[in-house]
Design an enzyme around this catalytic site. Structure first.
Site, PDB file in Angstrom:
ATOM      1  N   PHE A  11      25.802   1.176   6.693  1.00 40.38           N
ATOM      2  CA  PHE A  11      24.665   0.859   5.810  1.00 40.38           C
ATOM      3  C   PHE A  11      23.798   2.083   5.499  1.00 40.38           C
ATOM      4  O   PHE A  11      23.754   2.583   4.369  1.00 40.38           O
ATOM      5  CB  PHE A  11      23.863  -0.269   6.474  1.00 40.38           C
ATOM      6  CG  PHE A  11      22.485  -0.502   5.919  1.00 40.38           C
ATOM      7  CD1 PHE A  11      22.242  -0.517   4.546  1.00 40.38           C
ATOM      8  CD2 PHE A  11      21.403  -0.736   6.783  1.00 40.38           C
ATOM      9  CE1 PHE A  11      20.965  -0.742   4.041  1.00 40.38           C
ATOM     10  CE2 PHE A  11      20.129  -0.977   6.288  1.00 40.38           C
ATOM     11  CZ  PHE A  11      19.908  -0.962   4.923  1.00 40.38           C
ATOM     12  N   THR A 125      16.047   4.807  16.720  1.00 37.82           N
ATOM     13  CA  THR A 125      15.410   3.558  16.306  1.00 37.82           C
ATOM     14  C   THR A 125      14.096   3.337  17.050  1.00 37.82           C
ATOM     15  O   THR A 125      13.939   3.799  18.194  1.00 37.82           O
ATOM     16  CB  THR A 125      16.361   2.371  16.595  1.00 37.82           C
ATOM     17  OG1 THR A 125      15.639   1.154  16.564  1.00 37.82           O
ATOM     18  CG2 THR A 125      17.001   2.476  17.976  1.00 37.82           C
ATOM     19  N   ASP A 126      13.194   2.586  16.430  1.00 39.18           N
ATOM     20  CA  ASP A 126      11.939   2.235  17.110  1.00 39.18           C
ATOM     21  C   ASP A 126      12.183   1.302  18.301  1.00 39.18           C
ATOM     22  O   ASP A 126      11.310   1.128  19.143  1.00 39.18           O
ATOM     23  CB  ASP A 126      10.935   1.598  16.126  1.00 39.18           C
ATOM     24  CG  ASP A 126      11.440   0.314  15.473  1.00 39.18           C
ATOM     25  OD1 ASP A 126      12.618  -0.061  15.685  1.00 39.18           O
ATOM     26  OD2 ASP A 126      10.644  -0.319  14.740  1.00 39.18           O
ATOM     27  N   GLU A 127      13.402   0.725  18.357  1.00 39.05           N
ATOM     28  CA  GLU A 127      13.678  -0.227  19.440  1.00 39.05           C
ATOM     29  C   GLU A 127      13.687   0.446  20.806  1.00 39.05           C
ATOM     30  O   GLU A 127      13.609  -0.237  21.828  1.00 39.05           O
ATOM     31  CB  GLU A 127      14.988  -0.981  19.170  1.00 39.05           C
ATOM     32  CG  GLU A 127      14.907  -1.774  17.877  1.00 39.05           C
ATOM     33  CD  GLU A 127      16.047  -2.747  17.643  1.00 39.05           C
ATOM     34  OE1 GLU A 127      16.626  -3.249  18.618  1.00 39.05           O
ATOM     35  OE2 GLU A 127      16.346  -3.006  16.459  1.00 39.05           O
ATOM     36  N   TYR A 153      21.741  -2.636  23.329  1.00 38.54           N
ATOM     37  CA  TYR A 153      21.723  -1.744  22.156  1.00 38.54           C
ATOM     38  C   TYR A 153      20.622  -0.696  22.275  1.00 38.54           C
ATOM     39  O   TYR A 153      20.869   0.505  22.208  1.00 38.54           O
ATOM     40  CB  TYR A 153      21.533  -2.558  20.865  1.00 38.54           C
ATOM     41  CG  TYR A 153      21.091  -1.706  19.680  1.00 38.54           C
ATOM     42  CD1 TYR A 153      21.942  -0.758  19.123  1.00 38.54           C
ATOM     43  CD2 TYR A 153      19.803  -1.833  19.135  1.00 38.54           C
ATOM     44  CE1 TYR A 153      21.536   0.044  18.051  1.00 38.54           C
ATOM     45  CE2 TYR A 153      19.391  -1.041  18.072  1.00 38.54           C
ATOM     46  CZ  TYR A 153      20.261  -0.102  17.537  1.00 38.54           C
ATOM     47  OH  TYR A 153      19.851   0.700  16.481  1.00 38.54           O
ATOM     48  N   LYS A 157      20.740   3.458  22.756  1.00 37.92           N
ATOM     49  CA  LYS A 157      20.102   4.399  21.820  1.00 37.92           C
ATOM     50  C   LYS A 157      19.097   5.285  22.573  1.00 37.92           C
ATOM     51  O   LYS A 157      18.968   6.472  22.297  1.00 37.92           O
ATOM     52  CB  LYS A 157      19.401   3.645  20.682  1.00 37.92           C
ATOM     53  CG  LYS A 157      20.323   2.912  19.723  1.00 37.92           C
ATOM     54  CD  LYS A 157      21.240   3.840  18.934  1.00 37.92           C
ATOM     55  CE  LYS A 157      20.518   4.652  17.888  1.00 37.92           C
ATOM     56  NZ  LYS A 157      21.479   5.471  17.083  1.00 37.92           N
TER      57      LYS A 157
HETATM   58  P1  NAD Z   1      25.995   0.193  10.642  1.00 35.86           P
HETATM   59  O1  NAD Z   1      26.471  -0.653  11.779  1.00 35.86           O
HETATM   60  O2  NAD Z   1      25.861  -0.397   9.288  1.00 35.86           O
HETATM   61  O3  NAD Z   1      27.003   1.452  10.488  1.00 35.86           O
HETATM   62  C1  NAD Z   1      27.488   2.162  11.578  1.00 35.86           C
HETATM   63  C2  NAD Z   1      28.620   3.075  11.086  1.00 35.86           C
HETATM   64  O4  NAD Z   1      29.075   3.858  12.197  1.00 35.86           O
HETATM   65  C3  NAD Z   1      29.834   2.317  10.552  1.00 35.86           C
HETATM   66  O5  NAD Z   1      30.307   2.918   9.364  1.00 35.86           O
HETATM   67  C4  NAD Z   1      30.860   2.461  11.669  1.00 35.86           C
HETATM   68  O6  NAD Z   1      32.214   2.445  11.203  1.00 35.86           O
HETATM   69  C5  NAD Z   1      30.486   3.811  12.246  1.00 35.86           C
HETATM   70  N1  NAD Z   1      30.902   3.962  13.653  1.00 35.86           N
HETATM   71  C6  NAD Z   1      30.696   3.078  14.668  1.00 35.86           C
HETATM   72  N2  NAD Z   1      31.262   3.547  15.801  1.00 35.86           N
HETATM   73  C7  NAD Z   1      31.797   4.773  15.493  1.00 35.86           C
HETATM   74  C8  NAD Z   1      32.499   5.749  16.251  1.00 35.86           C
HETATM   75  N3  NAD Z   1      32.761   5.572  17.553  1.00 35.86           N
HETATM   76  N4  NAD Z   1      32.885   6.878  15.614  1.00 35.86           N
HETATM   77  C9  NAD Z   1      32.645   7.066  14.296  1.00 35.86           C
HETATM   78  N5  NAD Z   1      32.001   6.160  13.530  1.00 35.86           N
HETATM   79  C10 NAD Z   1      31.582   5.023  14.131  1.00 35.86           C
HETATM   80  O7  NAD Z   1      24.655   0.857  11.141  1.00 35.86           O
HETATM   81  P2  NAD Z   1      23.314   1.203  10.319  1.00 35.86           P
HETATM   82  O8  NAD Z   1      22.465   0.005  10.248  1.00 35.86           O
HETATM   83  O9  NAD Z   1      23.678   1.939   9.095  1.00 35.86           O
HETATM   84  O10 NAD Z   1      22.621   2.204  11.345  1.00 35.86           O
HETATM   85  C11 NAD Z   1      22.912   3.598  11.310  1.00 35.86           C
HETATM   86  C12 NAD Z   1      22.121   4.296  12.401  1.00 35.86           C
HETATM   87  O11 NAD Z   1      20.721   4.083  12.200  1.00 35.86           O
HETATM   88  C13 NAD Z   1      22.428   3.787  13.808  1.00 35.86           C
HETATM   89  O12 NAD Z   1      22.460   4.889  14.676  1.00 35.86           O
HETATM   90  C14 NAD Z   1      21.258   2.865  14.126  1.00 35.86           C
HETATM   91  O13 NAD Z   1      21.024   2.831  15.519  1.00 35.86           O
HETATM   92  C15 NAD Z   1      20.142   3.542  13.374  1.00 35.86           C
HETATM   93  N6  NAD Z   1      19.042   2.665  12.912  1.00 35.86           N
HETATM   94  C16 NAD Z   1      19.315   1.538  12.195  1.00 35.86           C
HETATM   95  C17 NAD Z   1      18.251   0.754  11.714  1.00 35.86           C
HETATM   96  C18 NAD Z   1      18.506  -0.483  10.881  1.00 35.86           C
HETATM   97  O14 NAD Z   1      17.557  -1.183  10.544  1.00 35.86           O
HETATM   98  N7  NAD Z   1      19.729  -0.792  10.475  1.00 35.86           N
HETATM   99  C19 NAD Z   1      16.936   1.118  11.991  1.00 35.86           C
HETATM  100  C20 NAD Z   1      16.696   2.294  12.725  1.00 35.86           C
HETATM  101  C21 NAD Z   1      17.767   3.050  13.166  1.00 35.86           C
HETATM  102  P1  TYD Z   2      18.301  -7.996  13.062  1.00 37.42           P
HETATM  103  O1  TYD Z   2      18.540  -7.883  11.586  1.00 37.42           O
HETATM  104  O2  TYD Z   2      19.451  -8.302  13.956  1.00 37.42           O
HETATM  105  O3  TYD Z   2      17.577  -6.634  13.496  1.00 37.42           O
HETATM  106  P2  TYD Z   2      16.887  -6.224  14.923  1.00 37.42           P
HETATM  107  O4  TYD Z   2      17.221  -7.226  15.938  1.00 37.42           O
HETATM  108  O5  TYD Z   2      17.547  -4.894  15.212  1.00 37.42           O
HETATM  109  O6  TYD Z   2      15.432  -6.108  14.626  1.00 37.42           O
HETATM  110  O7  TYD Z   2      17.197  -9.108  13.305  1.00 37.42           O
HETATM  111  C1  TYD Z   2      15.904  -9.002  12.735  1.00 37.42           C
HETATM  112  C2  TYD Z   2      15.090 -10.164  13.268  1.00 37.42           C
HETATM  113  O8  TYD Z   2      15.636 -11.378  12.753  1.00 37.42           O
HETATM  114  C3  TYD Z   2      15.132 -10.307  14.780  1.00 37.42           C
HETATM  115  O9  TYD Z   2      13.841 -10.722  15.242  1.00 37.42           O
HETATM  116  C4  TYD Z   2      16.141 -11.386  15.028  1.00 37.42           C
HETATM  117  C5  TYD Z   2      16.002 -12.279  13.798  1.00 37.42           C
HETATM  118  N1  TYD Z   2      17.250 -12.973  13.365  1.00 37.42           N
HETATM  119  C6  TYD Z   2      17.243 -14.344  13.164  1.00 37.42           C
HETATM  120  O10 TYD Z   2      16.222 -15.032  13.332  1.00 37.42           O
HETATM  121  N2  TYD Z   2      18.402 -14.954  12.745  1.00 37.42           N
HETATM  122  C7  TYD Z   2      19.559 -14.257  12.543  1.00 37.42           C
HETATM  123  O11 TYD Z   2      20.604 -14.883  12.199  1.00 37.42           O
HETATM  124  C8  TYD Z   2      19.542 -12.846  12.733  1.00 37.42           C
HETATM  125  C9  TYD Z   2      20.782 -12.031  12.524  1.00 37.42           C
HETATM  126  C10 TYD Z   2      18.353 -12.234  13.147  1.00 37.42           C
END
Ligand code: NAD
Ligand code: TYD
Length: 340
Positions: A11, A125-127, A153, A157
């Site tokens: 993503f 991540t902020d988590e 998770y 991180k």
């Molecule tokens: P995502 O799950 O959509 O994508 C992860 C990508 O990493 C995928 O393309 C997957 O194929 C690849 N991948 C997984 N394991 C791998 C490996 N061993 N080697 C090579 N590639 C691998 O994740 P995202 O939501 O795009 O998040 C990207 C980064 O940002 C992550 O590090 C996540 O912790 C961080 N992040 C995400 C959010 C969010 O809201 N989605 C917020 C803050 C930080």
């Molecule tokens: P998520 O998108 O999994 O992100 P994160 O847990 O990393 O913040 O979830 C966002 C919020 O939505 C979280 O409080 C969990 C809630 N949630 C639901 O209520 N129903 C769902 O089916 C999912 C996937 C998440």
């Protein structure tokens, strides 16, 4: 400038690849991605023929493959997005999170040490800060907030973050770390809250809200996150952590209702289901440091970003429908089948 972007078929990584190729036409962008369930080559189809782009399918834990790529490309920077990223999956099976998120980070940084690098950037991540009380809207995560994780998770991180900062102190590796709040936007995998609710609402299926839907997340449009990372890798200080977030707190139930309203679907689709184990109550970022030092500010308001995101999911049904028709079906049945 040659940049290896790991996880660029996911993503945020894919949005970052697009951002960089667009903004810096003379940069070479190499995407290294294992293509796990979350990685999609179709996401990158518009850039596959770009001569400044190369896709390499490999695991960040595969030392040989990583070293080979460094020898071939001699990267100036690495931006590490590759991770297992879904909290619910980490609760079911933590091991792969430890492997990819911690060992993978170490493997990449070892290659950086061996071959030399101008910058290694860790997308975190902020988590890692755990959660904040819902009834204390005056409290925010700053870069000084102690690490205190809740899920496998976020623990993986946090482990990676500590390792990145240790490689800076011990080996003088030029690192930076960004800790961002929840992102939303195009190419968001449909297991996450916003795309899952859009997909279910469009299919008139129940919208599974955990607990009472009172948990709060601080939502940022993905392009704003990509701009923040771009600023940090070019102008951010080595060895520093930057929080990224746009002061946009919303409860889950508010988001779900907004999505239903936007799609013209009834609230009767909302179904409250069993809460997530260890569910973090509230995330809220204080982005003062990145604003002050790098002049970063979010540009997309939530109401506009959500509309754009919904429009994208309506116009790109084949992208997510293909995902939810495959192995995702088994995942959905396992996670939500008898969740009461
Ligand atoms: P995502 O799950 O959509 O994508 C992860 C990508 O990493 C995928 O393309 C997957 O194929 C690849 N991948 C997984 N394991 C791998 C490996 N061993 N080697 C090579 N590639 C691998 O994740 P995202 O939501 O795009 O998040 C990207 C980064 O940002 C992550 O590090 C996540 O912790 C961080 N992040 C995400 C959010 C969010 O809201 N989605 C917020 C803050 C930080
Ligand atoms: P998520 O998108 O999994 O992100 P994160 O847990 O990393 O913040 O979830 C966002 C919020 O939505 C979280 O409080 C969990 C809630 N949630 C639901 O209520 N129903 C769902 O089916 C999912 C996937 C998440």
């Amino acid at each position: 400038m040659t940049i290896i972007v790991t996880g660029g078929a996911g993503f945020i990584g894919s949005n970052f690849v697009f951002h960089m190729l667009n903004k810096y036409p003379d940069y070479r962008i190499i995407c290294l991605d294992k293509l796990t369930y979350a990685g999609n080559l179709s996401t990158l189809k518009t850039v596959m023929d770009n001569p400044n782009f190369r896709f390499v399918k490999a695991d960040i834990c595969d030392r040989e493959a990583v070293n080979k790529l460094f020898e071939e490309e001699k990267p100036d920077m690495v931006v590490n997005f590759a991770a297992e990223s879904h909290v619910d999956r980490s609760i079911e099976d933590p091991e792969v999170f430890l492997r990819t998120n911690i060992l993978g980070t170490a493997t990449l940084m070892d290659a950086c040490r061996k071959y030399g690098i101008k910058r290694y950037h860790q997308v975190s991540t902020d988590e890692v800060y755990g959660d904040l009380p819902i009834d204390r809207p005056d409290m925010f995560f700053t870069e000084e907030t102690p690490i205190k994780t809740s899920s496998p998770y976020s623990s993986s991180k946090a482990g990676a973050d500590l390792l990145v900062l240790a490689y800076h102190r011990t080996y003088n590796l030029p690192v930076s770390v960004s800790r961002c709040s929840n992102n939303y936007g195009p190419y968001h995998f449909p297991e996450k809250l916003i795309p899952l609710m859009i997909a279910n609402a469009l299919a008139d299926k129940p919208l599974p809200v955990y607990g009472k839907g009172e948990n709060i997340r601080d939502w940022l449009y993905v392009e704003d996150h990509c701009r923040a990372i771009d600023l940090i890798i070019h102008n951010g200080k080595v060895g520093e952590v930057y929080n990224v977030g746009g002061h946009n707190e919303m409860s889950n139930i508010e988001i779900v209702k907004l999505i239903l309203k936007e799609l013209g679907k009834p609230e009767s689709l909302i179904t409250f289901v069993a809460d997530r184990k260890g569910h973090d109550l509230r995330y809220a970022i204080d982005p003062a440091k990145i604003s002050r030092e790098l002049g970063w500010l979010p540009e997309t308001k939530f109401c506009d970003g959500l509309k754009k995101t919904i429009k994208w999911y309506l116009e790109n049904r084949e992208w997510w429908q293909e995902i939810i028709s495959g192995e995702y079906k088994d995942y959905y049945a396992k996670m939500y089948g008898d969740r009461k």
